[in-house]
Enzyme design. Sequence first.
Site, PDB file in Angstrom:
ATOM      1  N   ARG A  26       0.855  -1.181   0.000  1.00 12.91           N
ATOM      2  CA  ARG A  26       0.000   0.000   0.000  1.00 12.91           C
ATOM      3  C   ARG A  26       0.894   1.234   0.000  1.00 12.91           C
ATOM      4  O   ARG A  26       1.947   1.257   0.632  1.00 12.91           O
ATOM      5  CB  ARG A  26      -0.930   0.021   1.218  1.00 12.91           C
ATOM      6  CG  ARG A  26      -2.105  -0.950   1.134  1.00 12.91           C
ATOM      7  CD  ARG A  26      -3.083  -0.519   0.050  1.00 12.91           C
ATOM      8  NE  ARG A  26      -4.278  -1.355  -0.021  1.00 12.91           N
ATOM      9  CZ  ARG A  26      -4.431  -2.370  -0.855  1.00 12.91           C
ATOM     10  NH1 ARG A  26      -3.429  -2.717  -1.656  1.00 12.91           N
ATOM     11  NH2 ARG A  26      -5.565  -3.056  -0.897  1.00 12.91           N
ATOM     12  N   GLU A  67      -4.430   7.743  -5.075  1.00 13.69           N
ATOM     13  CA  GLU A  67      -4.613   7.082  -6.365  1.00 13.69           C
ATOM     14  C   GLU A  67      -5.929   7.528  -6.984  1.00 13.69           C
ATOM     15  O   GLU A  67      -6.938   7.607  -6.281  1.00 13.69           O
ATOM     16  CB  GLU A  67      -4.599   5.556  -6.188  1.00 13.69           C
ATOM     17  CG  GLU A  67      -3.266   5.019  -5.702  1.00 13.69           C
ATOM     18  CD  GLU A  67      -3.223   3.490  -5.618  1.00 13.69           C
ATOM     19  OE1 GLU A  67      -4.194   2.840  -6.068  1.00 13.69           O
ATOM     20  OE2 GLU A  67      -2.232   2.952  -5.111  1.00 13.69           O
ATOM     21  N   HIS A  97      -0.949   0.716 -10.101  1.00 15.97           N
ATOM     22  CA  HIS A  97      -1.587  -0.273  -9.223  1.00 15.97           C
ATOM     23  C   HIS A  97      -2.151  -1.440 -10.039  1.00 15.97           C
ATOM     24  O   HIS A  97      -3.359  -1.712 -10.030  1.00 15.97           O
ATOM     25  CB  HIS A  97      -2.697   0.378  -8.398  1.00 15.97           C
ATOM     26  CG  HIS A  97      -3.029  -0.408  -7.154  1.00 15.97           C
ATOM     27  ND1 HIS A  97      -3.536   0.170  -6.015  1.00 15.97           N
ATOM     28  CD2 HIS A  97      -2.923  -1.729  -6.861  1.00 15.97           C
ATOM     29  CE1 HIS A  97      -3.736  -0.759  -5.084  1.00 15.97           C
ATOM     30  NE2 HIS A  97      -3.371  -1.922  -5.587  1.00 15.97           N
TER      31      HIS A  97
END
Length: 331
Positions: free
Chosen positions: A246, A275, A294
């Site tokens: 993360r 994000e 991601h």
Amino acid sequence: MNNASHITLSSVQTTLSSVQTRVLVYHSTQARQYATTLQELGLRNVLWAEELNVALANLKDVEVIFGWQVPVQLLAAGLDVRWVQWTGAGVDKAFNLSSPWPQSVLLTRIVDQFGVDIAEYVFAYVLFLTKQIETLQLAQQAHLWQQRVLPGLSGKVMGVAGVGSIGREVVRKARAFDMRVYGMTAHRDGMGILDCRFGPEQWPEFVHDLDFLVLTLPLTAQTRGVVQAEILSKMKANAVIVNVGRGELVDEQALLAFVQAGRIRGAVLDVFVEEPLAPDSRLWSTPNLVVTPHLSGPTNVTKACHFFAENLLRYVHGQTLHGIVDTKQQY
């Protein structure tokens, strides 16, 4: 729950049609796809919603929610909800809610589905950097014949912070390259796969000799911001960080400063504090930083639905579910 006979994945399609438990699929973009896949597996009593107001309107008698970033309003309004199955591995968003996770609601996450993809991502970039692929590509573009001795991974030290199902797959692949592998984990059982185990209180010692630090930790109150300036200062100047856990595990500003000053070699970042990453973020253009959106461990809808379907059968048969989250530990 008692441990009745194990329900295998092969039995899902033939028995799911008999399940009467009411299920709501909640996902902001893919709820219909998840619900359709579950229906194809035989589940009949399933609803879906991509908007909160639709979910609230269909919450009557719902006992199970299968979804991503399930809003606290659903848990508060769903008096019959007893279990939430997250569609991913990381459940940190469940604990960013405006109120604590209700103790009466079981939370599970998907396990054992992301390790291979994420480990392949890690080693794609570890090899890219170690074998100087970018330099070779530039030489080709310039039509330069420049032979060189390329470093290898054998004997290099990789530290894996978080030795769960994902971290273990990274360890397994590191072993295939004859690397030395250190692990950062609070658990002691099954850690014979490591050359050296460090506890969460041993970060300075853990990172000191690493050539590569791979972060697969869950985000909790204890791990938030754990890789900060003090820890970065203990690392070797030629060390590389790979973050597939993360974004909030890392102090991004401290990392930028250390990379720009040449105090660590660089970093590969697939996750970020915010994000999507803002277009004007300095992370995009800082030399020796690799940015990806991601994507190292994508959720496969079909596989996720099979995982949930088996768990649902275990639920209705009173068996222990896979992927149970300790809501106090937050993973």
